[in-house]
Design a protein around this motif. Structure first.
Motif, PDB file in Angstrom:
ATOM      1  N   SER A   1      -1.589  23.828  40.323  1.00  0.00           N
ATOM      2  CA  SER A   1      -2.243  22.836  39.481  1.00  0.00           C
ATOM      3  C   SER A   1      -1.299  22.344  38.393  1.00  0.00           C
ATOM      4  O   SER A   1      -0.589  23.140  37.748  1.00  0.00           O
ATOM      5  N   ALA A   2      -1.308  21.029  38.168  1.00  0.00           N
ATOM      6  CA  ALA A   2      -0.456  20.453  37.123  1.00  0.00           C
ATOM      7  C   ALA A   2      -0.887  20.934  35.740  1.00  0.00           C
ATOM      8  O   ALA A   2      -0.069  21.026  34.819  1.00  0.00           O
ATOM      9  N   ASN A   3      -2.179  21.269  35.595  1.00  0.00           N
ATOM     10  CA  ASN A   3      -2.670  21.752  34.300  1.00  0.00           C
ATOM     11  C   ASN A   3      -2.101  23.119  33.937  1.00  0.00           C
ATOM     12  O   ASN A   3      -2.133  23.513  32.772  1.00  0.00           O
ATOM     13  N   CYS A   4      -1.623  23.843  34.966  1.00  0.00           N
ATOM     14  CA  CYS A   4      -1.130  25.211  34.744  1.00  0.00           C
ATOM     15  C   CYS A   4       0.381  25.295  34.925  1.00  0.00           C
ATOM     16  O   CYS A   4       0.924  26.351  35.290  1.00  0.00           O
ATOM     17  N   ALA A   5       1.055  24.157  34.710  1.00  0.00           N
ATOM     18  CA  ALA A   5       2.507  24.118  34.932  1.00  0.00           C
ATOM     19  C   ALA A   5       3.266  25.068  34.016  1.00  0.00           C
ATOM     20  O   ALA A   5       4.365  25.525  34.341  1.00  0.00           O
ATOM     21  N   ALA A   6       2.691  25.400  32.859  1.00  0.00           N
ATOM     22  CA  ALA A   6       3.363  26.299  31.912  1.00  0.00           C
ATOM     23  C   ALA A   6       3.469  27.718  32.457  1.00  0.00           C
ATOM     24  O   ALA A   6       4.297  28.511  31.994  1.00  0.00           O
ATOM     25  N   GLY A   7       2.617  28.062  33.423  1.00  0.00           N
ATOM     26  CA  GLY A   7       2.679  29.392  34.024  1.00  0.00           C
ATOM     27  C   GLY A   7       2.034  30.473  33.184  1.00  0.00           C
ATOM     28  O   GLY A   7       2.235  31.668  33.437  1.00  0.00           O
ATOM     29  N   THR A   8       1.239  30.088  32.196  1.00  0.00           N
ATOM     30  CA  THR A   8       0.562  31.072  31.347  1.00  0.00           C
ATOM     31  C   THR A   8      -0.944  30.954  31.517  1.00  0.00           C
ATOM     32  O   THR A   8      -1.465  29.897  31.859  1.00  0.00           O
ATOM     33  N   ALA A   9      -1.639  32.047  31.283  1.00  0.00           N
ATOM     34  CA  ALA A   9      -3.083  32.072  31.426  1.00  0.00           C
ATOM     35  C   ALA A   9      -3.738  31.211  30.353  1.00  0.00           C
ATOM     36  O   ALA A   9      -3.156  30.955  29.288  1.00  0.00           O
ATOM     37  N   ALA A  10      -4.938  30.753  30.646  1.00  0.00           N
ATOM     38  CA  ALA A  10      -5.684  29.944  29.683  1.00  0.00           C
ATOM     39  C   ALA A  10      -5.887  30.729  28.387  1.00  0.00           C
ATOM     40  O   ALA A  10      -6.208  31.918  28.415  1.00  0.00           O
ATOM     41  N   THR A  11      -5.679  30.049  27.281  1.00  0.00           N
ATOM     42  CA  THR A  11      -5.817  30.706  25.977  1.00  0.00           C
ATOM     43  C   THR A  11      -7.285  30.779  25.553  1.00  0.00           C
ATOM     44  O   THR A  11      -8.141  30.067  26.095  1.00  0.00           O
ATOM     45  N   THR A  12      -7.534  31.605  24.544  1.00  0.00           N
ATOM     46  CA  THR A  12      -8.897  31.725  24.011  1.00  0.00           C
ATOM     47  C   THR A  12      -9.371  30.388  23.461  1.00  0.00           C
ATOM     48  O   THR A  12     -10.536  30.011  23.623  1.00  0.00           O
ATOM     49  N   GLU A  13      -8.463  29.648  22.837  1.00  0.00           N
ATOM     50  CA  GLU A  13      -8.820  28.344  22.282  1.00  0.00           C
ATOM     51  C   GLU A  13      -9.225  27.372  23.378  1.00  0.00           C
ATOM     52  O   GLU A  13     -10.208  26.631  23.248  1.00  0.00           O
ATOM     53  N   GLN A  14      -8.476  27.364  24.492  1.00  0.00           N
ATOM     54  CA  GLN A  14      -8.805  26.473  25.604  1.00  0.00           C
ATOM     55  C   GLN A  14     -10.164  26.833  26.219  1.00  0.00           C
ATOM     56  O   GLN A  14     -10.952  25.951  26.562  1.00  0.00           O
ATOM     57  N   ILE A  15     -10.435  28.123  26.328  1.00  0.00           N
ATOM     58  CA  ILE A  15     -11.716  28.573  26.890  1.00  0.00           C
ATOM     59  C   ILE A  15     -12.867  28.156  25.972  1.00  0.00           C
ATOM     60  O   ILE A  15     -13.905  27.662  26.434  1.00  0.00           O
ATOM     61  N   ASN A  16     -12.663  28.325  24.684  1.00  0.00           N
ATOM     62  CA  ASN A  16     -13.692  27.917  23.722  1.00  0.00           C
ATOM     63  C   ASN A  16     -13.932  26.412  23.769  1.00  0.00           C
ATOM     64  O   ASN A  16     -15.076  25.942  23.659  1.00  0.00           O
ATOM     65  N   ASN A  17     -12.838  25.653  23.907  1.00  0.00           N
ATOM     66  CA  ASN A  17     -12.967  24.199  23.995  1.00  0.00           C
ATOM     67  C   ASN A  17     -13.761  23.784  25.240  1.00  0.00           C
ATOM     68  O   ASN A  17     -14.586  22.865  25.193  1.00  0.00           O
TER      69      ASN A  17
END
Length: 307
Positions: free
Chosen positions: A70-86
């Motif tokens: 996925s292009a949204n996950c290009a950074a290779g890091t797991a979704a952050t708490t802030e992103q989940i809250n958003n």
């Protein structure tokens, strides 16, 4: 006297044309067995869809640690708490009417509660997986399962979201196969119904031909067309009635033995049709067979009633 005469003529015709009557009975039996099976198969599809669609959820898979397509996950890091809250805030603000419940499932929770239940040894496609190989997710219960596309459009492409999946997609191939099986069964049933109509018409015509002298005498003494026609019609109706009843009994036995006592015991996660559905369907099959026979018999006799 009129009733006695009609019944006497009917019984006489049944005895004289026993072989052809049995043929009509068997063709009616097979035809309406296929029709009943098609109707039950379609009921099974509707029953399974209704049950599964109420239970399935939309899963928002969040970006995992490591590589992702996925292009949204290009950074290779797991979704952050802030992103989940958003994301949860977006769901609360923009999808309040479509989503009735949101559940956050961590990768450890998913591994313990779902993955290990399906793969107790933790081995998937030859690899032993751990909780670190899983990913966090949001599980959405929809108020109306048909609104999946609305939810997908709002959430897809947002930061931290790898993919939005509707669990119904897992079952659609199964439903497609069942629907095709229903179509094939119904096509065969229609072919057999045509054969039954032709065979019934031919049987009644042969019966009328074999008793042509009796018919002429009845005309001579002033018998009405229906008095002459009714015994022949009843011959076809009797054969169709017996055939349709036998088809209903056979459907009940098949459902009882192979569905209720076998499939439902082996596959507990799917609701199945039962004998109750057969009993509800039986009157329609019997009435349909009787009407079909009566109509085809009446039409086939017209040429023999012309003065």
């Amino acid at each position: 006297m009129h009733f006695r005469f009609v019944m006497s003529e009917t019984w006489s015709g049944l005895k004289r044309n026993g072989t052809m009557v049995i043929s009509v009975l068997l063709v009616t039996f097979i035809s309406f067995l296929f029709i009943g099976a098609s109707a039950l198969l379609q009921q099974q599809v509707v029953k399974a869809k209704g049950d599964w669609y109420d239970k399935v959820e939309v899963v928002v898979w969040l970006c995992p640690d490591g590589k992702s397509q996925s292009a949204n996950c290009a950074a290779g890091t797991a979704a952050t708490t802030e992103q989940i809250n958003n994301l949860q805030q977006v769901i609360s603000n923009e999808l309040a009417q479509e989503v009735s419940q949101v559940t956050y499932v961590s990768k450890q929770q998913f591994y313990q509660d779902q993955f290990l239940k399906q793969y107790p040894d933790g081995v998937y496609q030859g690899r032993t997986l751990t909780a670190d190989d899983m990913q966090d997710s949001l599980w959405l219960k929809l108020s109306d399962p048909s609104k999946y596309e609305v939810v997908s459009e709002v959430l897809s492409g947002r930061d931290g979201v790898e993919e939005v999946v509707d669990e119904r997609q897992i079952f659609e191939p199964v439903f497609a196969v069942l629907n095709r099986a229903t179509m094939v069964s119904m096509t065969l049933a229609l072919v057999m119904v045509v054969v039954a109509i032709m065979l019934t018409s031919m049987t009644i015509r042969m019966s009328a031909q074999s008793r042509r002298e009796e018919v002429e005498i009845m005309r001579f003494v002033g018998a009405s067309n229906w008095t002459i026609r009714l015994p022949f019609v009843l011959e076809g109706v009797c054969a169709a009635l017996l055939g349709s009843v036998l088809s209903c009994v056979a459907l009940g036995v098949i459902v009882r033995v192979f569905v209720t006592n076998w499939l439902s015991q082996s596959i507990t996660w799917m609701p199945f049709v039962g004998v109750r559905e057969v009993l509800e369907l039986s009157p329609a099959l019997i009435v349909g067979a009787v009407l079909l026979s009566a109509i085809s018999s009446s039409i086939s006799l017209r040429r023999y009633l012309r003065v």
